[in-house]
Design a protein around this motif. Structure first.
Motif, PDB file in Angstrom:
ATOM      1  N   LYS A  56       0.814  -1.322  -0.045  1.00  0.00           N
ATOM      2  CA  LYS A  56       0.016   0.075  -0.084  1.00  0.00           C
ATOM      3  C   LYS A  56       0.882   1.230   0.141  1.00  0.00           C
ATOM      4  CE  LYS A  56      -2.610   0.321   3.565  1.00  0.00           C
ATOM      5  NZ  LYS A  56      -3.674   0.510   4.581  1.00  0.00           N
ATOM      6  N   ASP A  57       1.995   1.223   0.694  1.00  0.00           N
ATOM      7  CA  ASP A  57       2.930   2.462   0.860  1.00  0.00           C
ATOM      8  C   ASP A  57       3.996   2.570  -0.178  1.00  0.00           C
ATOM      9  OD1 ASP A  57       1.440   3.361   3.049  1.00  0.00           O
ATOM     10  OD2 ASP A  57       2.761   2.785   4.632  1.00  0.00           O
ATOM     11  N   HIS A  58       3.979   1.347  -0.957  1.00  0.00           N
ATOM     12  CA  HIS A  58       5.008   1.313  -2.022  1.00  0.00           C
ATOM     13  C   HIS A  58       6.327   1.364  -1.311  1.00  0.00           C
ATOM     14  CE1 HIS A  58       2.169   1.627  -5.038  1.00  0.00           C
ATOM     15  NE2 HIS A  58       1.865   2.765  -4.814  1.00  0.00           N
ATOM     16  N   ALA A  59       6.761   0.658  -0.176  1.00  0.00           N
ATOM     17  CA  ALA A  59       7.720   0.569   0.614  1.00  0.00           C
ATOM     18  C   ALA A  59       8.665  -0.472   0.539  1.00  0.00           C
ATOM     19  CB  ALA A  59       7.341   0.770   2.098  1.00  0.00           C
ATOM     20  N   GLU A  60       8.721  -1.216  -0.673  1.00  0.00           N
ATOM     21  CA  GLU A  60       9.552  -2.325  -0.741  1.00  0.00           C
ATOM     22  C   GLU A  60      11.113  -2.014  -0.678  1.00  0.00           C
ATOM     23  OE1 GLU A  60       8.691  -4.511  -4.283  1.00  0.00           O
ATOM     24  OE2 GLU A  60       6.725  -5.041  -3.504  1.00  0.00           O
ATOM     25  N   PRO A  61      11.862  -2.459   0.263  1.00  0.00           N
ATOM     26  CA  PRO A  61      13.154  -2.201   0.291  1.00  0.00           C
ATOM     27  C   PRO A  61      13.919  -2.615  -1.051  1.00  0.00           C
ATOM     28  CG  PRO A  61      12.668  -4.063   1.820  1.00  0.00           C
ATOM     29  CD  PRO A  61      11.528  -3.515   1.306  1.00  0.00           C
ATOM     30  N   VAL A  62      14.729  -1.765  -1.440  1.00  0.00           N
ATOM     31  CA  VAL A  62      15.915  -2.193  -2.598  1.00  0.00           C
ATOM     32  C   VAL A  62      17.215  -2.602  -2.005  1.00  0.00           C
ATOM     33  CG1 VAL A  62      16.916  -1.327  -4.740  1.00  0.00           C
ATOM     34  CG2 VAL A  62      14.739  -0.189  -4.211  1.00  0.00           C
ATOM     35  N   ILE A  63      17.342  -4.128  -2.621  1.00  0.00           N
ATOM     36  CA  ILE A  63      18.443  -4.919  -2.057  1.00  0.00           C
ATOM     37  C   ILE A  63      19.681  -4.782  -3.127  1.00  0.00           C
ATOM     38  CG2 ILE A  63      19.275  -6.761  -1.051  1.00  0.00           C
ATOM     39  CD1 ILE A  63      16.107  -7.145  -0.112  1.00  0.00           C
ATOM     40  N   THR A  64      20.857  -4.278  -2.658  1.00  0.00           N
ATOM     41  CA  THR A  64      21.764  -4.511  -3.521  1.00  0.00           C
ATOM     42  C   THR A  64      23.176  -5.285  -2.846  1.00  0.00           C
ATOM     43  OG1 THR A  64      22.552  -2.206  -3.138  1.00  0.00           O
ATOM     44  CG2 THR A  64      21.151  -2.589  -5.018  1.00  0.00           C
ATOM     45  N   GLN A  65      23.792  -5.851  -3.607  1.00  0.00           N
ATOM     46  CA  GLN A  65      25.236  -6.362  -2.909  1.00  0.00           C
ATOM     47  C   GLN A  65      26.280  -5.663  -3.477  1.00  0.00           C
ATOM     48  OE1 GLN A  65      25.213 -10.555  -3.346  1.00  0.00           O
ATOM     49  NE2 GLN A  65      27.304 -10.664  -2.235  1.00  0.00           N
ATOM     50  N   ASN A  66      27.252  -5.197  -2.817  1.00  0.00           N
ATOM     51  CA  ASN A  66      28.487  -4.359  -3.143  1.00  0.00           C
ATOM     52  C   ASN A  66      29.744  -5.042  -2.287  1.00  0.00           C
ATOM     53  OD1 ASN A  66      27.044  -2.517  -4.540  1.00  0.00           O
ATOM     54  ND2 ASN A  66      26.917  -1.222  -3.019  1.00  0.00           N
ATOM     55  N   ASP A  68      31.388  -7.256   0.071  1.00  0.00           N
ATOM     56  CA  ASP A  68      31.181  -8.034   1.212  1.00  0.00           C
ATOM     57  C   ASP A  68      30.021  -7.249   1.949  1.00  0.00           C
ATOM     58  OD1 ASP A  68      32.653 -10.003   0.919  1.00  0.00           O
ATOM     59  OD2 ASP A  68      34.257  -9.397   1.956  1.00  0.00           O
ATOM     60  N   ARG A  69      29.225  -6.445   1.211  1.00  0.00           N
ATOM     61  CA  ARG A  69      28.139  -5.638   1.981  1.00  0.00           C
ATOM     62  C   ARG A  69      26.963  -5.734   1.326  1.00  0.00           C
ATOM     63  NH1 ARG A  69      29.633  -3.299   6.437  1.00  0.00           N
ATOM     64  NH2 ARG A  69      31.532  -2.472   6.558  1.00  0.00           N
ATOM     65  N   LEU A  70      25.642  -5.833   2.163  1.00  0.00           N
ATOM     66  CA  LEU A  70      24.351  -5.710   1.444  1.00  0.00           C
ATOM     67  C   LEU A  70      23.938  -4.632   1.864  1.00  0.00           C
ATOM     68  CD1 LEU A  70      22.568  -8.099   0.086  1.00  0.00           C
ATOM     69  CD2 LEU A  70      21.631  -8.268   2.146  1.00  0.00           C
ATOM     70  N   VAL A  71      23.467  -3.855   0.842  1.00  0.00           N
ATOM     71  CA  VAL A  71      22.811  -2.421   1.309  1.00  0.00           C
ATOM     72  C   VAL A  71      21.469  -2.423   1.009  1.00  0.00           C
ATOM     73  CG1 VAL A  71      22.839  -0.058   0.308  1.00  0.00           C
ATOM     74  CG2 VAL A  71      24.971  -1.274   0.168  1.00  0.00           C
ATOM     75  N   ILE A  72      20.605  -2.018   2.037  1.00  0.00           N
ATOM     76  CA  ILE A  72      19.186  -2.253   1.925  1.00  0.00           C
ATOM     77  C   ILE A  72      18.580  -0.559   1.843  1.00  0.00           C
ATOM     78  CG2 ILE A  72      17.088  -2.950   3.076  1.00  0.00           C
ATOM     79  CD1 ILE A  72      19.784  -4.725   4.264  1.00  0.00           C
ATOM     80  N   ALA A  73      17.726  -0.192   0.823  1.00  0.00           N
ATOM     81  CA  ALA A  73      17.463   1.103   0.872  1.00  0.00           C
ATOM     82  C   ALA A  73      16.085   1.123   1.104  1.00  0.00           C
ATOM     83  CB  ALA A  73      17.687   1.617  -0.577  1.00  0.00           C
ATOM     84  N   PHE A  74      15.537   1.800   1.965  1.00  0.00           N
ATOM     85  CA  PHE A  74      14.030   2.183   2.297  1.00  0.00           C
ATOM     86  C   PHE A  74      13.650   3.174   1.883  1.00  0.00           C
ATOM     87  CE2 PHE A  74      16.039  -0.458   5.773  1.00  0.00           C
ATOM     88  CZ  PHE A  74      15.298  -1.594   5.816  1.00  0.00           C
ATOM     89  N   ALA A  75      12.154   3.409   1.783  1.00  0.00           N
ATOM     90  CA  ALA A  75      11.524   4.500   1.143  1.00  0.00           C
ATOM     91  C   ALA A  75      11.770   5.656   2.403  1.00  0.00           C
ATOM     92  CB  ALA A  75      10.113   4.329   1.028  1.00  0.00           C
ATOM     93  N   GLN A  76      11.623   5.320   3.410  1.00  0.00           N
ATOM     94  CA  GLN A  76      11.823   6.324   4.556  1.00  0.00           C
ATOM     95  C   GLN A  76      12.792   5.698   5.765  1.00  0.00           C
ATOM     96  OE1 GLN A  76      10.030   8.958   4.977  1.00  0.00           O
ATOM     97  NE2 GLN A  76       8.805   8.853   3.117  1.00  0.00           N
ATOM     98  N   PRO A  77      13.247   6.558   6.674  1.00  0.00           N
ATOM     99  CA  PRO A  77      14.260   6.098   7.608  1.00  0.00           C
ATOM    100  C   PRO A  77      13.612   4.948   8.381  1.00  0.00           C
ATOM    101  CG  PRO A  77      14.349   8.432   7.687  1.00  0.00           C
ATOM    102  CD  PRO A  77      13.101   8.168   6.472  1.00  0.00           C
ATOM    103  N   ALA A  78      14.423   3.817   8.682  1.00  0.00           N
ATOM    104  CA  ALA A  78      13.713   2.637   9.292  1.00  0.00           C
ATOM    105  C   ALA A  78      14.701   2.209  10.305  1.00  0.00           C
ATOM    106  CB  ALA A  78      13.471   1.804   8.066  1.00  0.00           C
ATOM    107  N   THR A  79      13.922   1.633  11.140  1.00  0.00           N
ATOM    108  CA  THR A  79      14.562   0.630  12.360  1.00  0.00           C
ATOM    109  C   THR A  79      13.803  -0.743  12.364  1.00  0.00           C
ATOM    110  OG1 THR A  79      13.296   1.639  14.159  1.00  0.00           O
ATOM    111  CG2 THR A  79      15.194   2.652  13.765  1.00  0.00           C
ATOM    112  N   GLY A  80      14.425  -1.752  12.764  1.00  0.00           N
ATOM    113  CA  GLY A  80      14.124  -3.107  12.507  1.00  0.00           C
ATOM    114  C   GLY A  80      15.084  -4.152  12.603  1.00  0.00           C
TER     115      GLY A  80
END
Length: 140
Positions: A56-66, A68-80
């Motif tokens: 509903k909020d189009h908040a799917e995180p974008v996951i990329t691998q650089n 030895d790091r996995l970068v997760i981009a959220f639509a808004q600042p997030a904690t979890g």
């Protein structure tokens, strides 16, 4: 052969059959019954509404691998948190905390994580809303 010997032989064969079935049953592998089945059923609606909130909020995180790091981009600042679950070996499962701070992305160090397929489960809060998202990722 008379009737008495035939009846005794039939009873002995039946008893051996029952005994062999008992031995087979006790040596069979343990049942993979989920003992938390009913508790999970009660919380299904809560999880389902958190999954719908992502759509509903189009908040799917974008996951990329650089590297030895996995970068997760959220639509808004997030904690979890994010759960790494290995389909082939439950002993390799890992749990990481997520905190994007004031930005919109979080990084996870992949050192010590085996290469191959992983099922990721993201649970996070952003803008006072709870989200749940599942994604299968191949770690290189």
């Amino acid at each position: 052969m008379n009737w008495g010997k035939g009846i005794i032989a039939g009873m002995a064969a039946f008893m051996l059959f029952i005994l062999s079935m008992c031995i087979y049953m006790f040596n069979a592998p343990a049942d993979d019954y989920d003992h938390q089945y009913y508790e999970k059923g009660l919380s299904f609606n809560k999880d389902h509404s958190r999954e719908e909130q992502v759509t509903k909020d189009h908040a799917e995180p974008v996951i990329t691998q650089n590297n030895d790091r996995l970068v997760i981009a959220f639509a808004q600042p997030a904690t979890g948190k994010v759960s790494f679950m290995r389909p082939s070996d439950k002993a390799m499962d890992r749990l990481f905390k997520l905190d994007s701070g004031a930005g919109k992305s979080a990084e996870i160090n992949l050192q010590g994580i085996a290469k191959g397929p992983w099922q990721l489960t993201f649970e996070w809060e952003s803008d006072h809303k709870a989200y749940l998202y599942h994604k299968e990722v191949y770690i290189k």
